[in-house]
Design a protein around this motif. Structure first.
Motif: not given
Length: 77
Positions: A32-52
């Motif tokens: 698979r061809k790269s589309i850019g640089a990969t950087k790992k991030v952690s994202l905190t959202l409410s359970d409602e937002m994760w569901g959406k």
């Protein structure tokens, strides 16, 4: 497939390991061809937002990464 058909080999890319089968091998530019640089991030959202987010991913057959990337790119465009 028996375990004798698979070997682990070193790629040309900074010592990354790859699986080699009895035919073929690691090829520069394969995969698979790269589309850019990969950087790992952690994202905190409410359970409602994760569901959406998960529902949107399922409805549109997209990965979380694709959806979040699309949101960020549209915001900065």
């Amino acid at each position: 497939m028996s375990k004798n058909n698979i070997k682990v080999g070193l790629s040309n890319k900074e010592g990354q390991l790859g699986f080699l089968f009895t035919k073929g091998g690691l090829r520069e530019g394969a995969g698979r061809k790269s589309i850019g640089a990969t950087k790992k991030v952690s994202l905190t959202l409410s359970d409602e937002m994760w569901g959406k987010l998960e529902k949107h991913c399922t409805d549109h057959k997209l990965s979380r990464s694709e959806v979040i990337r699309n949101i960020i790119e549209s915001y900065y465009s």
